[in-house]
Design a protein around this motif. Sequence first.
Motif, short mmCIF file in Angstrom:
data_model
loop_
_atom_site.label_atom_id
_atom_site.label_comp_id
_atom_site.label_asym_id
_atom_site.label_seq_id
_atom_site.Cartn_x
_atom_site.Cartn_y
_atom_site.Cartn_z
N GLY A 40 0.95 -1.14 0.04
CA GLY A 40 0.07 -0.09 0.05
C GLY A 40 0.92 1.08 -0.01
O GLY A 40 2.05 1.05 0.49
N SER A 41 0.45 2.31 -0.50
CA SER A 41 1.20 3.47 -0.73
C SER A 41 1.24 4.13 0.72
O SER A 41 0.63 3.71 1.54
CB SER A 41 0.49 4.67 -1.65
OG SER A 41 -0.76 4.65 -1.37
N THR A 44 -1.20 5.15 4.08
CA THR A 44 -2.46 4.49 4.12
C THR A 44 -2.78 3.67 5.59
O THR A 44 -3.77 3.20 5.78
CB THR A 44 -2.41 3.38 3.10
OG1 THR A 44 -1.61 2.46 3.11
CG2 THR A 44 -2.70 3.84 1.69
N HIS A 203 6.06 -1.13 0.59
CA HIS A 203 5.83 -0.67 -0.53
C HIS A 203 6.05 -1.48 -1.60
O HIS A 203 5.78 -1.53 -2.91
CB HIS A 203 6.67 0.74 -0.98
CG HIS A 203 6.25 1.93 0.15
ND1 HIS A 203 7.33 2.28 1.15
CD2 HIS A 203 5.53 2.59 0.17
CE1 HIS A 203 6.88 3.19 1.54
NE2 HIS A 203 5.58 3.39 0.95
N GLU A 218 -5.56 0.30 1.43
CA GLU A 218 -5.78 1.63 0.67
C GLU A 218 -6.92 2.40 1.53
O GLU A 218 -7.91 1.84 2.05
CB GLU A 218 -6.56 1.63 -0.63
CG GLU A 218 -6.39 2.86 -1.44
CD GLU A 218 -6.61 2.66 -2.77
OE1 GLU A 218 -5.96 3.06 -3.79
OE2 GLU A 218 -8.04 2.18 -3.11
N ASP A 219 -6.39 3.62 2.01
CA ASP A 219 -7.34 4.43 2.85
C ASP A 219 -7.79 3.76 4.02
O ASP A 219 -9.05 3.90 4.58
CB ASP A 219 -8.50 4.94 1.99
CG ASP A 219 -8.10 6.14 1.31
OD1 ASP A 219 -7.09 6.65 1.34
OD2 ASP A 219 -8.74 6.12 0.16
N ASP A 225 -5.28 -8.48 -2.97
CA ASP A 225 -4.70 -7.75 -4.05
C ASP A 225 -4.80 -8.49 -5.47
O ASP A 225 -3.95 -9.19 -5.90
CB ASP A 225 -3.08 -7.68 -3.62
CG ASP A 225 -2.34 -6.68 -4.38
OD1 ASP A 225 -2.65 -6.09 -5.55
OD2 ASP A 225 -1.05 -6.53 -4.09
#
Length: 228
Positions: A40-41, A44, A203, A218-219, A225
């Motif tokens: 995840g970026s 997050t 990452h 995410e969020d 995935d």
Amino acid sequence: MSILLVKDLEKSYRKGNLKIPVLRGVNLEINEGDFVSIRGSSGTGKSTLLNVLGGLDDFDSGSLVVHGKNILDYRNRGEMHYYRSTMTGFIFQHHYLMPDFTVEENVMMSLRIRGIPAKIARTQARDILEQTGILHRADHLPSQISGGESQRAAVARALAGRPALVLADEPTGNLDAENRHKFIELISDLQEKFKLTILVVTHEEELARAAGKKLFMEDGVIYDDAKA
Ligand SMILES: Nc1ncnc2c1ncn2[C@@H]1O[C@H](COP(=O)(O)OP(=O)(O)OP(=O)(O)O)[C@@H](O)[C@H]1O
Ligand SMILES: [Mg+2]
């Protein structure tokens, strides 16, 4: 057998009057022997989630059951130290080895706090250092070994007490390409050999792909995935 069962986990940080939701209903199940990655970026909530699972941080609502036991039971009984030192093994981006102690002593310490006598702890520490390929650096201080070797020592320390759950937060974040490959190979080999239960957040695709079960965050929510 379920090692980790997380349901509707929520956590917000507060800055003055402002509430910043970070975990927005995390659901996750990990079984014994699973190797799970969460990609995840930045921002997050990956580290926040790992810290909550490792008992380093608390949460607002939802449930968290590790090895059949609700984590709140440990908290209510003032046994969080026990939880942290016996149920989980942490590998961070920075190794956090204690600078004044040798590699062997660093690994021994994680056994000593589990109540293992010094002599046995030394034997077990040397055994796991051999498994992680740095027994030849056992008597060195952390400042006297390379980044890749430090991370191997950190793996040895995390695995030494055979915790139910190994948690790794961006463990290859500080490594160059060669050491990253070596680290991924090492962790994959050890996982298979000892049937470790590992949750890694990262990452990096290469590390995420090494896992048998690939998830995406995410969020503040976890998804399967599909892209991995
Ligand atoms: N102690 C704190 N107080 C307030 N906000 C925080 C705190 N720790 C983290 N946050 C915020 O929570 C969000 C999630 O942070 P977190 O560190 O869990 O993200 P991450 O996915 O691990 O990111 P990265 O990939 O960069 O490590 C971010 O917006 C961050 O700014
Ligand atoms: Mg992080």
